[in-house]
Design an enzyme around this catalytic site. Structure first.
Site, PDB file in Angstrom:
ATOM      1  CD  GLU A  66      -3.071  -0.517   0.038  1.00 37.10           C
ATOM      2  OE1 GLU A  66      -3.110  -0.180  -1.154  1.00 37.10           O
ATOM      3  OE2 GLU A  66      -3.625  -1.535   0.476  1.00 37.10           O
TER       4      GLU A  66
ATOM      5  CB  SER B  65     -10.097   1.399  -7.464  1.00 39.14           C
ATOM      6  OG  SER B  65      -8.950   1.567  -6.724  1.00 39.14           O
ATOM      7  CB  SER B  66     -15.882   3.413  -7.384  1.00 44.97           C
ATOM      8  OG  SER B  66     -15.591   4.500  -6.544  1.00 44.97           O
TER       9      SER B  66
ATOM     10  CG  ASP C  56      -6.183   2.528  -7.341  1.00 48.61           C
ATOM     11  OD1 ASP C  56      -5.532   1.662  -6.734  1.00 48.61           O
ATOM     12  OD2 ASP C  56      -6.567   3.586  -6.820  1.00 48.61           O
TER      13      ASP C  56
HETATM   14  C1  GLA Z   1      -5.094   4.930  -3.782  1.00 48.86           C
HETATM   15  C2  GLA Z   1      -4.307   5.354  -5.030  1.00 48.86           C
HETATM   16  C3  GLA Z   1      -3.326   4.269  -5.459  1.00 48.86           C
HETATM   17  C4  GLA Z   1      -2.471   3.793  -4.295  1.00 48.86           C
HETATM   18  C5  GLA Z   1      -3.339   3.485  -3.077  1.00 48.86           C
HETATM   19  C6  GLA Z   1      -2.519   3.161  -1.863  1.00 48.86           C
HETATM   20  O1  GLA Z   1      -5.949   3.867  -4.084  1.00 48.86           O
HETATM   21  O2  GLA Z   1      -5.171   5.650  -6.082  1.00 48.86           O
HETATM   22  O3  GLA Z   1      -2.522   4.737  -6.518  1.00 48.86           O
HETATM   23  O4  GLA Z   1      -1.466   4.710  -3.984  1.00 48.86           O
HETATM   24  O5  GLA Z   1      -4.201   4.559  -2.757  1.00 48.86           O
HETATM   25  O6  GLA Z   1      -1.792   2.005  -2.053  1.00 48.86           O
END
Ligand code: GLA
Length: 382
Positions: free
Chosen positions: A35, A127-128, A173
Site C-alpha cells: 500500500e 477504486s470505483s 488502481d
Molecule cells: C489509492 C491510489 C493508489 C495507491 C493506493 C494506496 O488507491 O489511487 O494509486 O497509492 O491509494 O496504495
C-alpha cells in the site's frame, strides 16, 4: 456476473437515447499487500474484482456529450470541444478528465451519449474512480477507433485523476482494473508497470472485506502530502524513488529529516519488502506467513505512515482476537474504506455477527461485509 446491473444500464440507455450502445464492464480492485508503494515505484499485489462499473456508450454525431449517472439519477451534458474541471464536480470530473486527456494527445473524440452504473460503494477503497475512468477511456477508444494500447489507456485514466480530480495517485488502481486476470492477483512492479499473475487459492480460507463506511474528507490532501514526503526523502537520498532505498540509506540521513518523515519513509521500505515476502509465501502456500504480513502491513500503515483511522484499527483488532482469522489490514489510500481479511470460510458468519455488534456498540453505525471474486479486467461485453 453483473447481469442485473447490465440490464438496468441497457434499459436506461434505450429509454433515453434509442440507439444500440457498446457495453463496457470495468472492475474495481482489491490489493492484497503493497500500500502506498505504487507512487514510490515499488511493488503492489492488486487484483480486479467482480464488482465495478457498467457503461453503455454510443456516438451521437454532435459536439455535445451526455452522461447519465444511473445510481445518482443525474444527467450531465457538456461541450466536447471546451473542457475544464468543475469545482466539486464529483463523478463528472473523472469523465471530463478522460476526454480532456484524449484531446491533449490529439485523439479525435466527438460527442457521445452514455449511461453508467456501478455496484462498488464509492469511497470504500475499491477504486470505483479508476473503474469509471477506465470504462470511459476503453469505450471511447472502441467508439472512435483511437487505437490506444491498454497501457496508454491507463496512463490517460491516471492523468485524469491527477489533473481533474486532484489526486496524485500511483498506477496501481488503473492497472489492476484494466489488466485483471480471473482468479489471480497481480504482482505489479510499479516502475516497469509490468505484472506477474499469481493464481490465488487460499483453500479453507477466503478473503473478506469489511467496509467501515467512513470516508474522511481530508483523504485527498493527506494522500498528496504523503506523496510529497516520499519525494522529499528520495531527493535527499539522491535517488529516483524510495523503491531504491534501504533501511541503512535511511538511517544515514536520519538527522536531516524529522521523525515523522523518517517513519513514513521507513514504512515504504518495509512494505516493499513485505510484498516480496508475500509473493514467496504464496508460492509456498504458507498462509500463516501471509496473514502475519497483513498484520505487519496494517501496523506500519497505522503507526508509521499514519493513514488509518479508529474504525479501521478497531476492525483489525477484532480480527487479531479471533484465531480463525490469519491476517487483516486496511486497504487502499486509507482514512476510511475497507479492511481486507484472511478468514476461515466456516467462520465468516460468526465473525460477521460478532463484529457487527461490537462495531455498532462503539461507533453507533454499521460496518458492511463483502466477499469478492478475482476477475478479468476492463472488457467489452455482450
Ligand atoms: C489509492 C491510489 C493508489 C495507491 C493506493 C494506496 O488507491 O489511487 O494509486 O497509492 O491509494 O496504495
Amino acid at each position: 456476473m453483473n447481469k442485473k446491473l447490465i440490464k438496468e444500464v441497457k434499459k436506461s440507455f434505450k429509454e433515453q437515447f434509442k440507439t444500440k450502445p457498446l457495453i463496457v464492464f470495468s472492475p474495481g480492485r482489491i490489493n492484497l499487500i503493497g500500500e502506498h508503494t505504487d507512487y514510490n515505484y515499488g511493488f503492489a499485489f492488486p487484483a480486479a474484482i467482480n464488482k465495478g462499473i457498467v457503461l453503455a456508450i454510443s456516438k451521437n454525431g454532435s459536439q455535445t456529450s451526455s452522461v447519465y449517472a444511473l445510481n445518482k439519477e443525474e444527467l450531465y451534458k457538456f461541450d466536447t470541444v471546451k473542457i475544464e474541471p468543475i469545482e466539486n464536480g464529483g463523478w463528472r470530473n473523472y469523465i471530463l478528465g478522460v476526454v480532456a486527456e484524449l484531446k491533449l494527445l490529439g485523439k479525435p473524440v466527438g460527442g457521445f451519449n452514455s449511461v453508467f452504473a456501478g455496484n462498488i460503494p464509492g469511497g470504500a477503497g475499491l477504486s470505483s474512480s479508476a473503474a469509471l475512468e477506465n470504462s470511459f477511456v476503453f469505450g471511447l477508444n472502441e467508439l472512435f477507433d483511437l487505437e490506444l494500447s491498454k497501457y496508454e489507456m491507463i496512463k490517460i485514466s491516471q492523468n485524469a485523476e491527477h489533473n481533474y480530480a486532484g489526486v496524485k495517485c500511483g498506477i496501481m488502481d488503473q492497472y489492476a482494473s484494466m489488466f485483471g486476470v480471473k482468479n489471480s492477483a497481480l504482482l505489479l512492479d510499479c516502475r516497469t508497470i509490468e505484472s506477474t499473475p499469481y493464481k490465488i487459492d487460499f483453500k479453507k480460507y477466503k478473503l473478506m472485506l469489511i467496509n467501515t463506511n467512513v470516508k474522511h474528507d481530508l483523504s485527498e490532501s493527506a494522500y498528496n502530502d504523503r506523496r510529497k514526503v516520499c519525494e522529499k526523502v528520495s531527493n535527499l537520498l539522491q535517488i529516483d524513488a524510495l523503491r531504491d532505498a534501504t533501511k541503512d540509506d535511511l538511517e544515514a540521513i536520519k538527522n536531516d529529516i524529522c521523525e515523522e518523515d523518517f517513519q513514513k519513509a521507513l514504512y515504504i521500505i518495509n512494505e516493499n519488502n513485505r510484498v516480496k515476502l508475500f509473493s514467496k509465501a504464496i508460492k509456498k502456500n504458507d498462509l500463516m506467513v501471509l496473514g502475519d504480513l497483513l498484520y505487519q502491513s496494517h501496523e506500519g500503515l497505522s503507526n508509521n505512515y499514519q493513514v488509518s483511522c479508529a474504525e479501521l484499527d478497531f476492525l483489525v483488532e477484532r480480527a487479531k482476537e479471533n484465531p480463525h482469522l490469519l491476517g487483516a489490514r486496511m486497504m487502499g489510500g486509507g482514512f476510511g474504506g475497507c479492511t481486507i481479511n484472511l478468514i476461515l470460510k466456516d467462520e465468516f458468519k460468526n465473525f460477521k455477527k460478532d463484529v457487527l455488534k461490537k462495531f455498532r456498540a462503539v461507533f453507533e453505525k454499521d460496518c458492511s461485509f463483502y466477499s469478492v471474486k478475482l476477475s478479468d479486467g476492463t472488457q467489452l461485453i455482450d
